[in-house]
Design a protein around this motif. Structure first.
Motif, mmCIF file in Angstrom:
data_model
loop_
_atom_site.group_PDB
_atom_site.id
_atom_site.type_symbol
_atom_site.label_atom_id
_atom_site.label_comp_id
_atom_site.label_asym_id
_atom_site.label_seq_id
_atom_site.Cartn_x
_atom_site.Cartn_y
_atom_site.Cartn_z
ATOM 1 N N SER A 81 0.848 -1.192 0.000
ATOM 2 C CA SER A 81 0.000 0.000 0.000
ATOM 3 C C SER A 81 0.881 1.238 0.000
ATOM 4 O O SER A 81 2.016 1.206 0.462
ATOM 5 N N LYS A 82 0.317 2.304 -0.538
ATOM 6 C CA LYS A 82 1.030 3.575 -0.594
ATOM 7 C C LYS A 82 -0.007 4.679 -0.616
ATOM 8 O O LYS A 82 -1.035 4.553 -1.260
ATOM 9 N N SER A 83 0.278 5.763 0.096
ATOM 10 C CA SER A 83 -0.636 6.896 0.056
ATOM 11 C C SER A 83 0.156 8.193 -0.053
ATOM 12 O O SER A 83 1.225 8.334 0.521
ATOM 13 N N ASP A 85 -0.959 12.225 0.130
ATOM 14 C CA ASP A 85 -2.045 13.153 0.407
ATOM 15 C C ASP A 85 -3.338 12.362 0.612
ATOM 16 O O ASP A 85 -3.432 11.548 1.499
ATOM 17 N N LYS A 86 -4.347 12.560 -0.253
ATOM 18 C CA LYS A 86 -5.633 11.881 -0.084
ATOM 19 C C LYS A 86 -5.787 10.678 -1.016
ATOM 20 O O LYS A 86 -6.838 10.063 -1.060
ATOM 21 N N VAL A 87 -4.743 10.359 -1.746
ATOM 22 C CA VAL A 87 -4.800 9.247 -2.705
ATOM 23 C C VAL A 87 -4.006 8.077 -2.150
ATOM 24 O O VAL A 87 -2.894 8.236 -1.679
ATOM 25 N N SER A 88 -4.598 6.891 -2.214
ATOM 26 C CA SER A 88 -3.880 5.703 -1.758
ATOM 27 C C SER A 88 -4.121 4.555 -2.730
ATOM 28 O O SER A 88 -5.106 4.527 -3.459
ATOM 29 N N ALA A 89 -3.169 3.640 -2.735
ATOM 30 C CA ALA A 89 -3.273 2.448 -3.578
ATOM 31 C C ALA A 89 -2.763 1.265 -2.784
ATOM 32 O O ALA A 89 -1.846 1.390 -1.979
#
Length: 127
Positions: A81-83, A85-89
């Protein structure tokens, strides 16, 4: 098997400035010493190529880390996982990783190599 055959079969490693013949030959020599030809039979060349590709991929990551001031050889698992700001994957690495694959789960080549190694290592099967 030689570096030119490897590059032909795996064109993603065609750049000789990044993937040097000496590195290919290093991993080829080790693979030839550790993969038993009588066990691998017709799959030996493919096994060697996957073994080489796996190790070259890991080495490229170490070289990239060193080039940007990081620590080459630092142990890391697959990114799950990676984020920013307000975006994560996030990625479900368990869906593609082989059970007890360890080090070989770090690249797609390693996963393919280990899967093939497990198949050739099973010996005869009787139904």
């Amino acid at each position: 098997m030689d570096s030119s055959q490897f590059r032909q079969d795996f064109p993603e490693f065609a750049d000789t400035t990044i993937y040097k013949d000496s590195a290919i030959n290093l991993w080829l020599a080790l693979g030839e010493k550790t993969l038993a030809p009588d066990r691998w039979c017709d799959y030996l060349d493919l096994g060697l190529e996957l073994f080489i590709a796996h190790n070259l991929s890991l080495a490229a990551g170490r070289e990239l880390a060193a080039a940007v001031g990081g620590t080459p050889g630092q142990v890391k698992g697959p990114l799950t996982s990676k984020s920013v700001d307000k975006v994560s994957a996030g990625y479900d690495t368990g869906a593609v990783a082989l059970q007890d694959g360890g080090f070989y789960n770090l690249t797609t080549y390693g996963i393919q190599f280990l899967q093939l190694a497990r198949m050739v290592g099973t010996g005869g099967i009787q139904l």
